[in-house]
Design a protein around this motif. Structure first.
Motif, PDB file in Angstrom:
ATOM      1  N   MET A 189       0.833  -1.206   0.000  1.00 30.34           N
ATOM      2  CA  MET A 189       0.000   0.000   0.000  1.00 30.34           C
ATOM      3  C   MET A 189       0.866   1.255   0.000  1.00 30.34           C
ATOM      4  O   MET A 189       0.623   2.192  -0.778  1.00 30.34           O
ATOM      5  N   LEU A 231       1.234   4.094  -2.901  1.00 30.20           N
ATOM      6  CA  LEU A 231       0.963   5.504  -2.621  1.00 30.20           C
ATOM      7  C   LEU A 231       2.204   6.375  -2.844  1.00 30.20           C
ATOM      8  O   LEU A 231       2.254   7.518  -2.407  1.00 30.20           O
ATOM      9  N   TYR A 277      -5.907   5.106  -0.091  1.00 30.92           N
ATOM     10  CA  TYR A 277      -5.652   3.958  -0.948  1.00 30.92           C
ATOM     11  C   TYR A 277      -6.955   3.347  -1.466  1.00 30.92           C
ATOM     12  O   TYR A 277      -7.059   2.945  -2.635  1.00 30.92           O
ATOM     13  N   THR A 306      -8.322   2.200  -5.369  1.00 27.92           N
ATOM     14  CA  THR A 306      -8.245   0.743  -5.480  1.00 27.92           C
ATOM     15  C   THR A 306      -9.544   0.162  -6.022  1.00 27.92           C
ATOM     16  O   THR A 306     -10.635   0.604  -5.661  1.00 27.92           O
ATOM     17  N   SER A 320      -4.975  -1.643  -7.994  1.00 28.79           N
ATOM     18  CA  SER A 320      -5.250  -0.242  -8.301  1.00 28.79           C
ATOM     19  C   SER A 320      -6.357  -0.108  -9.338  1.00 28.79           C
ATOM     20  O   SER A 320      -6.544  -0.991 -10.182  1.00 28.79           O
TER      21      SER A 320
END
Length: 379
Positions: A96, A100, A209, A213, A220
């Motif tokens: 994650m 990011l 996130y 997502t 993603s």
């Protein structure tokens, strides 16, 4: 002998009551000065710690908090080294943070482990801080990112809702800095505050996130991939390396839905995403573009590297059946279109470069479909 006897070294002259009082007063004043200096020093330390606590409590992003821990805490507490170990059983936290665009390599003293067993220290308490001299066979894993080792250490478990989430590790070159006989109330409180702050910023990052997502496959979404593509083209241009793009499409996916229902189709989508992801590095990007289509960005990769990865992905999907949650299994395959942007090709408007790269990969995918599916084609 007549006259007064001389003073003997063994019998010095007695001080008058006034002199004794002055001497005692001077000793008391000196002692009071020491106490006052110590009190000022303690007050200064407490003010610095309060400032540090306010700083980390106010952090809303992961990078902001971690930077404060490694820089401000070391300065505030006059420490020679600070390390942080985070438990990440499924490595989803690292994934994650990488997705990011948080460069974890900027924090060499932040370590991730999948379980406590990796620390190889079964005798270390996971509930209370441990203080004492550095012992290599016990504490090496906690300070493995430092070339020089401490003389004394404090290992502080970070606990949230009864669950261990990591360790904050403090080291000093002074053997007297952390003694096993010392009280641990203060550093236990520090550990509690940092654990709460960590949970807070990680939850904040998760909210960000989630917005980037795909809820079904947990990779993603299209918005994120398009955003990341622009960023990676710019980074590749600055750092002088090539990138590759794959456009992937599950073959005859409509037949899967027709034969096994939408639940079966969802099972296949999730498993395809998992198998693709298993062949990628943390620095690469996988996104679902919609329906049964996926896009992959390979960072710092040439055509030969990308072809190897694409073939591994194709085989991983074609050569093993897909288990279905409602029973049974099915087989499917995937077609892949591949293109690259070399260092020499990466010039001009980044938006145009990104669009053209994805368009070339899409055309290569169409070629793979037209040529019989379950294959990789390049453009």
């Amino acid at each position: 002998m007549d006259g007064a006897a001389p003073y003997s070294a063994k019998h010095p002259p007695r001080l008058s009551a006034m002199d004794e009082l002055r001497l005692e007063n001077n000793m008391l004043r000196s002692r009071l000065d020491d106490i006052l200096e110590h009190a000022h020093r303690n007050q200064n330390i407490m003010e610095r710690h309060q400032k540090f606590e306010l700083q980390i409590i106010g952090a809303s992003h992961f990078i902001e908090l971690i930077t404060s821990i490694f820089s401000s805490l070391a300065e505030t507490s006059e420490l020679d080294m600070v390390s942080l170990i985070l438990l990440d059983p499924r490595q989803d936290l690292q994934q994650m943070l990488t997705d990011l665009r948080i460069n974890l390599r900027e924090f060499p003293h932040m370590l991730f482990v999948r379980s406590e067993r990796e620390l190889q220290t079964p005798c270390i308490s996971s509930q209370k801080p441990v203080l004492g001299p550095y012992q290599r066979h016990l504490y090496e894993q906690f300070f493995r990112s430092f070339s020089q080792k401490p003389a004394s250490v404090a290992l502080i478990p970070l606990i949230r809702q009864g669950r261990l989430i990591g360790y904050l590790n403090l080291g000093s070159f002074s053997a007297d800095r952390f003694l096993s006989s010392m009280a641990t109330d203060f550093i236990q409180r520090l550990g509690s505050i940092i654990a709460i702050c960590l949970e807070n910023v990680i939850n904040n990052e998760r909210l960000t996130y989630i917005g980037l997502t795909d809820p079904l496959t947990n990779v993603s979404n299209r918005r994120y991939v398009e955003q990341r593509t622009l960023e990676e083209i710019g980074r590749a241009r600055r750092q002088g390396y090539g990138i590759a793009c794959m456009y992937l499409d599950i073959d005859f996916f409509k037949k899967v839905n027709d034969q096994y229902g939408h639940q079966g189709g969802d099972d296949v989508l999730c498993e395809v995403a998992r198998r693709i992801k298993a062949e990628l590095r943390l620095s690469d990007t996988l996104g679902r573009f919609g329906g049964e289509e996926f896009v992959v960005l390979l960072i710092n990769a040439n055509l030969q590297d990308a072809m190897m990865v694409a073939e591994r992905i194709r085989r991983s999907i074609a050569e093993k059946a897909f288990p279905l949650s409602e029973g049974g299994s099915c087989n499917t395959s995937i077609s892949i279109g591949l293109t690259t942007v070399s260092e020499k090709q990466n010039h001009g408007d980044e938006v145009i470069v990104a669009k053209e790269m994805i368009s070339r990969a899409d055309r290569a995918l169409y070629d793979a479909k037209r040529s019989g599916r379950n294959m990789v084609r390049c453009e």
